[in-house]
Enzyme design. Structure first.
Site: not given
Lengths: 621, 621
Positions: A382, A378, A339, A336-337, A273, A341-342
């Site tokens: 980020r 974001k 959706g 991902c969590s 993460n 970033d990864r």
């Protein structure tokens, strides 16, 4: 500006971060509303944008003055020594204020004026058109359609207005599914592979907890798999490590239960993460910043930071996605969590492997617009554009760029752009000079009226295209090719030109790229000349077909033509400066390096022989 | 590269006449490559029943045999090679690693080679491996077949699947015996007679006289001494060495007695711009009694006097101060400060011998593992310390070069024997300072002068490479370390070396196993005794054939008259993938990229060349 108390300090020393000889450049430090500027005695300028400043540190007072260490988000580290403590304190306080803005409206982009009129500005923003891009991919078509469900950002605030979904997925299904997904980010199309008729879709984690189900969500996934006429099975890639996903279940989130969804194959790929990534980069930078670093400390630091391991994990995930599409012809849903970033990393990198268009300069811009900007990565949080929660800062996009760099290293001919292009983009995600990366999602950007108040980065990069071209690019051989990178551990290297971009002593002293680029250009020019001259000969011949041309031609063979002479001379002159510029780079100064650390006899001070301007003040376009 | 020839031999011709024609073509090819004189014995005296050359199924090989008989019959120390060959032939399949298709055919062991001749239906080529390049051999049998794994000195790994258990064991034993023959004069170079090269060519490529001529043009303070005419003063020096004019031959002989192995200080390089010199020697034999030698002291005094009035000198000892002190117990030692006024000692400990070999072995081991995790790879890369040695070598060389160029001091380099790390430092220092040594011929001269003639014991050091199971005795990859350092220089100054990676790889291969005589023996004396110069071909003549040039040259070379100071920070040093991962990584597109570079460069030359002719005929407007 109310924050600036001192605008000019003289007799400031700039220390080299890696040199052990305590030799320093002396010059004047200026503080402007947007930049910190250092001009040394050789009139060399070092510009530092306030927004690039990640941290400012005032060290303990020394005999020569008060040290001020500035770390930048583009990995530049400068070490000033200000003679008077009061000046240092003033600058320190000003920079603290200036580098952390509270409001978007105070960012550089809102004051930056490249002297363009409104229509030029608008054209710049229209340069990248995502509707056009989806058309290029081949949607809408019989299986996929444009949904107007999110036209008013009613279903998902962080998604763009225009979303592509399976034709058979009705609005109630979409609405239902979005309620079952974290932040309402329901499965939508990210990339459509025209040949294989397979899709890359993206979403956030389901709110499944330990047992919850959602029929609409199950239907939507089924609709996606049905939209693929070849393979009814689809992959669901959870890009998180399994443990993290399981922990999320306790919070009412989690991952898809294979029993509830028909025709899915579920797969974890284990990318860590944002918090792990942030501290990994921090460790990496700590190791690199060490003075007098030994080879062994460097590699053990590289290992313990885990940075390259994370890069490899992202790359492996993208390869998994590519293989699912190319070999099994299956559609893939990535999440991902949340959706953003990864998921963005894996979808964009996967698309890049699949589609050679994204490996062109314009295509790469489109890719960033699509998978990163429009789908709500974001950026402002980020990148820490504003003074906000430091726990939200994470180098997710930097990792994406690094993955692309690794690909350019493995496939030197597959990319239209070069390393400088990646570095320039990286520079600007932090610079806040252009509007593209401001805000965290499209809705926020519209509210900020970025298209009216700021400029888009892309047209400026396109204008400068020459700098970013890869001279080895051969589009023909790779046009259809899907890249199949090899992720054996030793293919991953430390990206020195990123993390030591401004430490010129560490870089190769001569650049292959620039010389090939020059040669290429000279070739083109010469070829054009040949064509030109040949056509002139032809014209001449045609003119005189009926007559005494032989005599005249014979006469003209003498190379005495004054026009010819001047043109040749002129050409040579234009080529020469290029060579000169290269030649100055060829030498280097032993004092820059640390050979003599054991031999103090050698450490006499000596003048710098070659002054190099590597990447200084490059962020201002 | 060099011992891996392929011949196209078509096998599916049907008429006998055609076959005959094809066979003779094949023989012509073999003769052309100089192999006909090379591997006769084993084949000739093979029992008829098992010899492939007598087999009715392969008339092609029969013909080959009759031709092979024409050559001289080599013997291995009174014993015929045939006695070492247990079986001449077996059916086998060869796996050559990623990228290369497997080969099936008849395997055959000869005096110096392993041959694989594809069956009659195969369309491909005859495959050849010089047995000398086999570093370790591993055999496994299962059922009625066996597998032999050959690990070569150039780090290639080959696998042979052989039909028949007996055959497997016999072939393995034959290879084992033949690949470890120690006698020099029965080695392949003594039988290798390539077409197009004349014996004795290029052996006088770079005699000491040649180097002296250059020195004499620049300074008058040095002379060429033939005190070592019969190799009695120093067995590891060449016949002629360059010494201070003021010192006579008797003094030299006495100084030699004071230095280990008789290696008294001689000139290695004269740096004309600063008027300073680089010398090399072995350690002085001071012993526990701290003996002195007036002639040795006089010699070094004369060096300083010859440079310029008031010149200083530095003695770069490649051992730690403690190790140098300890060496006294065994009769060695280091120069006492009081005895050598004007000279100052610097200790730069460098790894040598066993630890260096182990470092090499561990690195190669790590590079062979494709499955390891990122962390494991990085920790092994750190643990093997190879790059630390690269850094040590480069920074010591830079120190020596800096002493000459920047401090105007004379430099004497020695360790213990003065045949390993000493040569590493002196040769690298020249490469940094001397633009001439960065040209194709200049570099070959440098290797010839500073390594071969200077008495680096190649035969001892390169007896085994990284795979051998034998306990290392005198093996050490000092020369490889030198090549690696040169490669690092080439990466940091990609335009300043006229030669490319190809030449470095070729030198690495030939140093360990070669059909040429250049790297045979340990010193000029031994080469003289073995008549290497008259009975073998020189590598330089082989390399300097026009057809080899494209592989060896750097297309981007432009003369750079400045010194090239490399960065020795760990971030700037890279693993030499082209060597260490050459056979493990899949064929990479990087070769294609270089091909493109070549193309751009030749295009440029073409267009530039053609332009004047076209423009000259341009008619006057």
């Amino acid at each position: 500006m109310e924050h600036i108390r001192t605008t000019k300090v003289e007799q400031v020393k700039l220390l080299d971060r890696f040199s052990t000889s305590n030799k320093a450049l002396t010059g004047t430090l200026y503080l402007t509303a947007t930049h910190l500027l250092f001009i040394d005695s050789h009139q060399k300028e070092t510009w530092i944008l306030h927004h690039h400043i990640a941290s400012v540190e005032k060290l303990a007072l020394t005999t020569s003055g008060c040290p001020l260490v500035i770390q930048c988000k583009n990995f530049r580290i400068v070490h000033f020594i200000v003679p008077r403590e009061r000046d240092c304190h003033d600058i320190y306080n000003s920079l603290l204020q200036l580098s952390k803005q509270a409001k978007y409206e105070d960012l550089y982009a809102f004051s930056y004026n490249p002297k363009q009129n409104d229509s030029e500005r608008l054209r710049g923003w229209q340069l990248i058109d995502l509707a056009e891009e989806y058309k290029r991919m081949g949607v809408p078509n019989s299986n996929w359609q444009l949904s107007d469900a999110n036209r008013e950002y009613k279903i998902c605030e962080t998604y763009p207005r225009e979303l592509y979904v399976p034709r058979i997925a009705s609005k109630p299904i979409i609405v239902g599914s979005s309620k079952f997904r974290s932040k309402g980010r329901f499965p939508v199309l990210s990339y459509y592979h025209r040949e294989k008729e397979a899709a890359v879709c993206r979403c956030s984690q389901p709110l499944s907890g330990f047992s919850a189900r959602c029929l609409e969500d199950e239907h939507l996934l089924q609709a996606i798999s049905k939209a693929n006429p070849v393979n009814r099975y689809m992959y669901v890639m959870d890009t998180r490590p399994k443990l993290n996903a399981m922990a999320n279940r306790a919070a009412g989130k989690g991952y898809e239960n294979e029993d509830n969804y028909s025709n899915i194959r579920f797969q974890f790929v284990g990318i860590e993460n944002i918090h792990v990534m942030r501290s990994s980069l921090q460790k990496l930078l700590e190791v690199n910043g060490t003075k007098g670093l030994s080879v062994n400390d460097f590699y053990s630091g590289l290992e313990s930071s885990g940075w390259l391991r994370h890069i490899k994990a992202v790359m492996d995930a993208a390869i998994f996605l590519t293989k699912a599409i190319m070999i099994e012809n299956a559609s893939v849903l990535v999440h991902c969590s949340d959706g953003w970033d990864r998921t963005s990393q894996v979808c964009s990198l996967g698309s890049l492997l699949l589609d050679s268009f994204y490996r062109t300069i314009r295509g790469f811009m489109v890719l960033i617009e699509k998978d990163w900007i429009s789908f709500g990565h974001k950026f402002s949080e980020r990148c820490g554009h504003l003074d906000s929660d430091p726990k939200e800062v994470s180098p997710v996009f930097t990792q994406f760029l690094e993955c692309v760099w690794h690909l350019t290293e493995q496939f030197p001919q597959a990319f239209e752009f070069n390393e400088a292009f990646l570095l320039q983009i990286h520079e600007h995600i932090y610079s806040c000079q252009f509007g593209n990366f401001l805000g965290n999602c499209q809705k926020e950007r519209e509210e900020l009226k970025l298209k009216e108040k700021t400029y888009s980065l892309w047209p400026f990069l396109l204008d400068d295209q020459k700098k970013y071209l890869n001279p080895l690019y051969s589009p023909k051989s790779q046009a259809v090719a899907v890249l199949e990178p090899n992720t054996v551990s030793f293919n991953f290297k430390f990206w020195r030109n990123m993390y030591h971009q401004f430490d010129r002593t560490l870089h190769p002293r001569q650049s292959v790229f620039s010389i090939i680029m020059n040669m290429n250009e000279q070739n083109k020019q010469l070829e054009n000349d040949i064509k030109d001259l040949e056509s002139k000969i032809k014209q001449h011949k045609n003119k005189q077909t009926d007559g005494v041309l032989t005599k005249e031609l014979l006469h003209s063979v003498r190379p005495e033509s004054p026009t010819l002479k001047t043109s040749l001379c002129f050409k040579e002159q234009t080529l020469l400066p290029v060579n000169d510029a290269l030649r100055t780079i060829e030498g280097s100064n032993p004092a820059d390096n640390r050979y003599s650390e054991y031999a103090e006899e050698f450490s006499k001070s000596e003048p710098a022989v070659v002054s190099l301007e590597y990447g200084v003040a490059r962020m201002t376009c | 590269m060099m011992f891996f020839f392929l011949f196209s031999v078509s096998g599916n011709a049907s008429t006998p006449e055609f076959k005959k024609k094809k066979n003779s073509e094949c023989l012509l090819r073999l003769r052309h490559e100089g192999l006909l004189n090379s591997c006769p014995a084993g084949v000739a005296s093979c029992p008829a029943s098992s010899c492939p050359f007598r087999s009715p199924r392969s008339p092609r090989l029969k013909l080959l045999e009759s031709a092979l008989l024409l050559g001289p019959r080599p013997t291995a120390g009174g014993m015929e090679f045939s006695e070492l060959i247990r079986t001449g032939r077996a059916q086998a399949e060869l796996l050559r690693g990623p990228g290369a298709p497997p080969l099936r055919g008849t395997l055959c062991v000869t005096g110096h080679h392993l041959l694989l001749s594809p069956g009659p239906q195969a369309t491909s080529d005859l495959w050849l491996l010089l047995l000398r390049s086999v570093d370790s051999i591993e055999k496994r049998v299962a059922g009625d077949s066996g597998t032999i794994t050959l690990r070569c000195k150039d780090l290639r790994v080959l696998q042979l699947d052989i039909e028949g258990v007996e055959a497997t064991l016999d072939i393995a034993r034959s290879i084992e015996a033949l690949s470890s023959l120690e006698s020099v004069i029965t080695s392949f170079p003594f039988f290798y007679r390539p077409k197009g090269l004349r014996l004795g060519d290029a052996w006088h490529f770079h005699p000491p006289e040649h180097h002296y001529k250059r020195v004499a043009r620049e300074t008058n303070a040095w002379r060429l001494s033939e005190v070592n005419e019969d190799f009695s003063v120093c067995p590891s020096y060449p016949r002629a060495v360059i010494v201070p004019r003021a010192v006579d031959d008797d003094a030299l002989a006495r100084s030699a007695r004071f230095r280990q192995g008789g290696r008294f200080p001689v000139l290695s390089y004269h740096h004309a711009p600063s008027g300073t010199v680089l010398l090399r020697s072995s350690q002085p034999l001071t012993g526990p009694q701290k003996r002195r030698c007036a002639e040795d002291e006089e010699l070094l005094r004369a060096v300083l006097a010859g440079a310029r009035p008031g010149a200083r000198g530095f003695i770069v000892d490649t051992r730690s101060a403690q190790a140098a002190k300890q060496a006294r117990m065994t009769g060695g030692g280091t120069e006492a400060k009081a005895a050598y006024p004007g000279w100052k000692r610097l200790h730069r400990p460098m790894e040598r011998g066993r630890p260096l070999q182990e470092s090499f072995v561990r690195l190669v081991e790590a590079c062979g593992d494709l499955e390891q995790s990122m962390d494991r790879w990085l920790s092994r890369l750190e643990g093997c310390r190879w790059l630390a040695h690269v850094k040590e070598a480069l920074s010591t060389a830079c120190l020596a070069a800096q002493g000459m160029e920047r401090e105007g001091a004379c430099i004497l380099v020695h360790g213990a024997e003065g045949t390993d790390s000493t040569l590493l430092v002196t040769s690298l220092a020249q490469l940094i300072l001397d633009p001439l040594s960065r040209t194709m011929t200049g570099f070959q001269e440098l290797v010839e002068r500073e390594w071969i003639q200077a008495g680096h014991p190649f035969q001892l050091r390169c007896a085994h490479s990284a795979f051998s199971h034998a306990r290392p005795k005198h093996e050490a990859p000092t020369f490889l370390l030198f090549l690696d350092c040169v490669w690092q220089l080439g990466r940091q100054f990609p335009l300043s070396l006229e030669f490319g990676e190809g030449l470095l790889l070729a030198l690495f291969e030939h140093a360990y196993a070669s059909p040429f005589g250049t790297f045979l023996c340990n010193s000029e004396k031994e080469r003289c005794l073995c008549e290497v110069r008259t009975r073998t071909h020189s590598l330089w003549s082989g390399l300097n054939q026009p057809k080899e040039q494209r592989k060896l040259r750097n297309p981007l070379y432009v003369l750079n008259p400045l010194a090239i100071w490399p960065s020795v920070e760990p971030q700037s040093l890279r693993l030499w993938q082209g060597l260490f991962l050459r056979w493990t990584r899949p064929p990479e597109p990087s070769e294609a990229a270089w091909e493109k570079v070549w193309q751009i460069v030749t295009d440029k030359e073409k267009t530039e060349g053609s332009q004047p002719t076209v423009s000259a005929s341009e008619p006057q407007p």
